[in-house]
Design a protein around this motif. Structure first.
Motif, PDB file in Angstrom:
ATOM      1  N   PHE A  62     -43.510  15.360  51.561  1.00  0.00           N
ATOM      2  CA  PHE A  62     -44.708  14.676  52.040  1.00  0.00           C
ATOM      3  C   PHE A  62     -44.302  13.311  52.554  1.00  0.00           C
ATOM      4  O   PHE A  62     -43.598  12.562  51.875  1.00  0.00           O
ATOM      5  CB  PHE A  62     -45.741  14.507  50.923  1.00  0.00           C
ATOM      6  CG  PHE A  62     -46.923  13.687  51.354  1.00  0.00           C
ATOM      7  CD1 PHE A  62     -47.869  14.220  52.211  1.00  0.00           C
ATOM      8  CD2 PHE A  62     -47.060  12.371  50.949  1.00  0.00           C
ATOM      9  CE1 PHE A  62     -48.951  13.460  52.642  1.00  0.00           C
ATOM     10  CE2 PHE A  62     -48.138  11.609  51.367  1.00  0.00           C
ATOM     11  CZ  PHE A  62     -49.079  12.156  52.218  1.00  0.00           C
ATOM     12  N   ALA A  63     -44.733  12.997  53.766  1.00  0.00           N
ATOM     13  CA  ALA A  63     -44.500  11.681  54.358  1.00  0.00           C
ATOM     14  C   ALA A  63     -45.853  11.054  54.647  1.00  0.00           C
ATOM     15  O   ALA A  63     -46.642  11.598  55.419  1.00  0.00           O
ATOM     16  CB  ALA A  63     -43.681  11.806  55.636  1.00  0.00           C
ATOM     17  N   ALA A  64     -46.121   9.933  53.999  1.00  0.00           N
ATOM     18  CA  ALA A  64     -47.392   9.229  54.211  1.00  0.00           C
ATOM     19  C   ALA A  64     -47.289   8.345  55.446  1.00  0.00           C
ATOM     20  O   ALA A  64     -46.254   7.737  55.706  1.00  0.00           O
ATOM     21  CB  ALA A  64     -47.729   8.378  52.995  1.00  0.00           C
ATOM     22  N   GLY A  65     -48.379   8.295  56.175  1.00  0.00           N
ATOM     23  CA  GLY A  65     -48.494   7.346  57.268  1.00  0.00           C
ATOM     24  C   GLY A  65     -49.129   6.068  56.732  1.00  0.00           C
ATOM     25  O   GLY A  65     -49.331   5.928  55.517  1.00  0.00           O
ATOM     26  N   PRO A  66     -49.463   5.139  57.605  1.00  0.00           N
ATOM     27  CA  PRO A  66     -50.112   3.915  57.140  1.00  0.00           C
ATOM     28  C   PRO A  66     -51.479   4.216  56.520  1.00  0.00           C
ATOM     29  O   PRO A  66     -52.192   5.099  56.974  1.00  0.00           O
ATOM     30  CB  PRO A  66     -50.266   3.070  58.406  1.00  0.00           C
ATOM     31  CG  PRO A  66     -49.747   3.867  59.537  1.00  0.00           C
ATOM     32  CD  PRO A  66     -49.250   5.173  59.032  1.00  0.00           C
TER      33      PRO A  66
END
Length: 137
Positions: A84-88
């Motif tokens: 999982f890669a979170a954005g701003p």
């Protein structure tokens, strides 16, 4: 001719290798919940009725609604492995204690390395295990 055969064989071998590790998304009923929304198995924060939810698109893009913050991210899935890669995230003038639990949830989700599904329950395993329930209504 030999180069063309070699290229075709390489493409077929690569596709077979990817399929064997499960990199193609499974159907939503037995695999990762692409195209579905799920809610964290946790109580609301004091003074609020909100509980974090993830709305996952068909390609793994996700809209996050946390206890206070919101934003976007991306899931990548291969078999039972998940990244999982979170954005701003939008701050939304969150109180410091609520902002911290939102940040801790993002950290836990980002640290998860595997996932599992049992019926409508999705779990993410990492240093802090997380459990979500599919919204089936």
């Amino acid at each position: 001719m030999a180069a063309r055969f070699g290229f075709r064989f390489g493409v077929v071998a690569a596709a077979a290798a990817i399929a064997s590790i499960g990199a193609f998304p499974a159907s939503a009923q037995d695999g990762f919940p692409f195209g579905l929304e799920m809610t964290l198995d946790a109580p609301p924060q004091p003074g609020s009725k909100r509980v974090p939810s993830l709305d996952i698109g068909d390609s793994g893009e996700v809209r996050l609604e946390l206890w206070c913050k919101g934003g976007k991210g991306q899931f990548s899935v291969a078999g039972n492995t998940v990244i999982f890669a979170a954005g701003p995230l939008e701050d939304r003038a969150c109180p410091p204690e609520t902002a911290k639990v939102d940040d801790d949830l993002i950290t836990a989700l980002s640290a998860a390395s595997t996932w599992a599904r049992q019926g409508d329950e999705i779990s993410f395993d990492g240093p802090t295990p997380l459990r979500f329930h599919l919204n089936t209504n």
